[in-house]
Every structure is written in structure tokens, then in C-alpha cells.
Design an enzyme around this catalytic site. Sequence first.
Site, mmCIF file in Angstrom:
data_model
loop_
_atom_site.group_PDB
_atom_site.id
_atom_site.type_symbol
_atom_site.label_atom_id
_atom_site.label_comp_id
_atom_site.label_asym_id
_atom_site.label_seq_id
_atom_site.Cartn_x
_atom_site.Cartn_y
_atom_site.Cartn_z
ATOM 1 N N HIS A 62 0.845 -1.199 0.000
ATOM 2 C CA HIS A 62 0.000 0.000 0.000
ATOM 3 C C HIS A 62 0.884 1.254 0.000
ATOM 4 O O HIS A 62 0.673 2.179 -0.791
ATOM 5 C CB HIS A 62 -0.936 0.022 1.210
ATOM 6 C CG HIS A 62 -1.590 1.358 1.386
ATOM 7 N ND1 HIS A 62 -2.709 1.736 0.682
ATOM 8 C CD2 HIS A 62 -1.232 2.433 2.131
ATOM 9 C CE1 HIS A 62 -3.019 2.972 0.998
ATOM 10 N NE2 HIS A 62 -2.145 3.433 1.870
ATOM 11 N N HIS A 97 1.455 4.910 -2.812
ATOM 12 C CA HIS A 97 1.755 6.327 -2.590
ATOM 13 C C HIS A 97 2.954 6.873 -3.358
ATOM 14 O O HIS A 97 2.968 8.054 -3.698
ATOM 15 C CB HIS A 97 2.047 6.572 -1.095
ATOM 16 C CG HIS A 97 0.818 6.577 -0.229
ATOM 17 N ND1 HIS A 97 -0.022 7.660 -0.150
ATOM 18 C CD2 HIS A 97 0.303 5.638 0.607
ATOM 19 C CE1 HIS A 97 -1.009 7.395 0.706
ATOM 20 N NE2 HIS A 97 -0.840 6.170 1.177
ATOM 21 N N GLU A 137 -5.696 9.397 -0.352
ATOM 22 C CA GLU A 137 -6.066 7.982 -0.280
ATOM 23 C C GLU A 137 -7.138 7.569 -1.293
ATOM 24 O O GLU A 137 -7.050 6.502 -1.874
ATOM 25 C CB GLU A 137 -6.558 7.618 1.128
ATOM 26 C CG GLU A 137 -5.495 7.701 2.215
ATOM 27 C CD GLU A 137 -4.392 6.652 2.089
ATOM 28 O OE1 GLU A 137 -4.489 5.750 1.229
ATOM 29 O OE2 GLU A 137 -3.410 6.762 2.851
ATOM 30 N N SER A 151 -4.025 0.711 -4.754
ATOM 31 C CA SER A 151 -3.386 -0.480 -4.180
ATOM 32 C C SER A 151 -4.425 -1.563 -3.878
ATOM 33 O O SER A 151 -4.085 -2.593 -3.317
ATOM 34 C CB SER A 151 -2.601 -0.105 -2.910
ATOM 35 O OG SER A 151 -3.465 0.439 -1.922
HETATM 36 FE FE LIG Z 1 -2.047 5.299 2.766
#
Ligand SMILES: [Fe+2]
Length: 292
Positions: A131, A136, A177, A196
Site C-alpha cells: 500500500h 503512494h 487515499e 493499491s
Molecule cells: Fe495510505
Amino acid sequence: MQIKPLPATSSAPPGAAPDWTVAQDWKGYTREEHATWDLLFDRQAAMLPGRVTPAFLKGLEVLRLSRRGIPDFAELSQRLHALTGWSVVAVPGLVPEAVFFEHLAQRRFVAGRFIRRADQLDYLQEPDVFHDVFGHVPLLADPVFADYMQAYGEGGLRSLRLGALDKLARLYWYTVEFGLIREGGALRLYGAGIVSSYGESVYALDDPSPHRIGFDLRRVMRTRYRIDDYQQNYFVIDSFEDLLHQTRDADFAPLYAQLESLADIESGTMVPGDAVITLGTQAHARARSGLH
Ligand SMILES: [Fe+2]
């Protein structure tokens, strides 16, 4: 990495530096752990083209994230630093907000070093290395998004002083997010929590359930979110430039004061003034809650 409240007074755990960072210990990963990364990577890399913002795919490429196995943060940071001045540092798990914001403000992204087990590919509460790094880091290679993340960290430190963290946490949630972007007339993914996740990468764009609403800073900071299921509403930005400017130019102190007098908006609810892009059926959330 997510923002989750930890007592601000928590000190770094044993073995971590005062800023909570630890060594990634890349050599300590097992063959199975690298294979889990590869499995997750291949699944997302095959599905995301055409769905994700091209800036994300460019980030994967320039950072050479398609190389097999869990990335070595030192090597990854070297490439990233040369592009935008960011680096990736390992932490043992969730960190207090002030620590998290301080790292962002200094252009350091904190990432979990552990990877999920092979039997947890689709659901995980704590952010793991897949993730954090796959989700990111590619956009940190984009100069404008990189500036936004730093501005967010600086804003986070201010929000702690103003007692408004819950409001600013919603901005992170609905952009970093779970954000969507409109590019060339089409919606694309950019939020790390979506890109993700195999299931949410499909749901966020294709499912008729969620509302998709034009981004508005005040609206976003009033809106609750859910951590236990797919989102009931997504907010759509026009560009990273616009997101950066809206965030950087806003005068947050009076905004927070004003938000104090306004009620929160429940997830899945539309309000007057919303720039509706897709009016969702909310069927997914109703089915999950047992209501039909
Ligand atoms: Fe995150």
C-alpha cells in the site's frame, strides 16, 4: 500510510530513532514476501492502465518499480530524491500524527516495512509496504503532487495547533487515499487506497453505487468517511495544480472556525451545491448494511 490517532506523547518504540524511523532491513525479506509483492504488483499493473492517471504510470516507470521484489527504500529514495527531493523511510507501524506531518513537511514519506500475508491479498487494515510504496510513492515523482504532499504536512502541523486535525484528516482521506481526477473528459484514479486495492480500483470507476462529486475543500472537510468498506462518495479534482492551489491558498484558521458551526455530512449523502458528476445508487452500502 493512513492518519490514525495515536497519543501525541507516545515516544518512539525500542529500536526506532526518535523520529520513529527504523532500518528497512531489505535483506531480511523472505522469498515468499518478495513473491507476495510480485503477485500484487502484477495484478495491479495489468489492470490500472486506462484507469489510473498517467502520472502514476509514469512514476512507476521512472522509479523502476516494476523490478521484481519489494523495493529497497535506499535505492528507491535515491531515484525519487533526484526527481522531486522526496525520500521514503521505514517505520515500524502507525506513527503519531505530529511525527507523520513532520516527515511530510520535510519531504519524507513514511512507509511500513512489513508485507501482508499471501492469504490477506485483498483486505488489510494496517498499511503495509505494498500500500505505502506501490500506492503512494509513484505520484511523489510528480512535481506538483510532491508539492501538495509537503503542503499537506505543513498544514497538518498547523491543524494540530488549531485543534482541527479531524477536518484535515478528511482532506487526506478524500484526496491522497481515495481521490479521483478528471482528465481529458474521463475519470481516473489517483488515490493510494484505491490504486493499491484490486476491488476498489474497479468499484471506484465502474460501480453505480458511489456518488462522484466535484472537489470542494469545505465540503470535503465536512464529510465523514468509512474505513471498513469501499467509499460511498469520491471527490473528483480537475488537476493536481488545482488541488495544490486550493489547499495552499486557503486560509485554514477561519475555515476551521466556520466548520465548527456546521454539521458533519454523513458518507453517501448529497447536499445542495454539490457538483454532481455521478449520482450513486448507494446499493453497495445498503446491501452491506442489510437494508434493501
Ligand atoms: Fe495510505
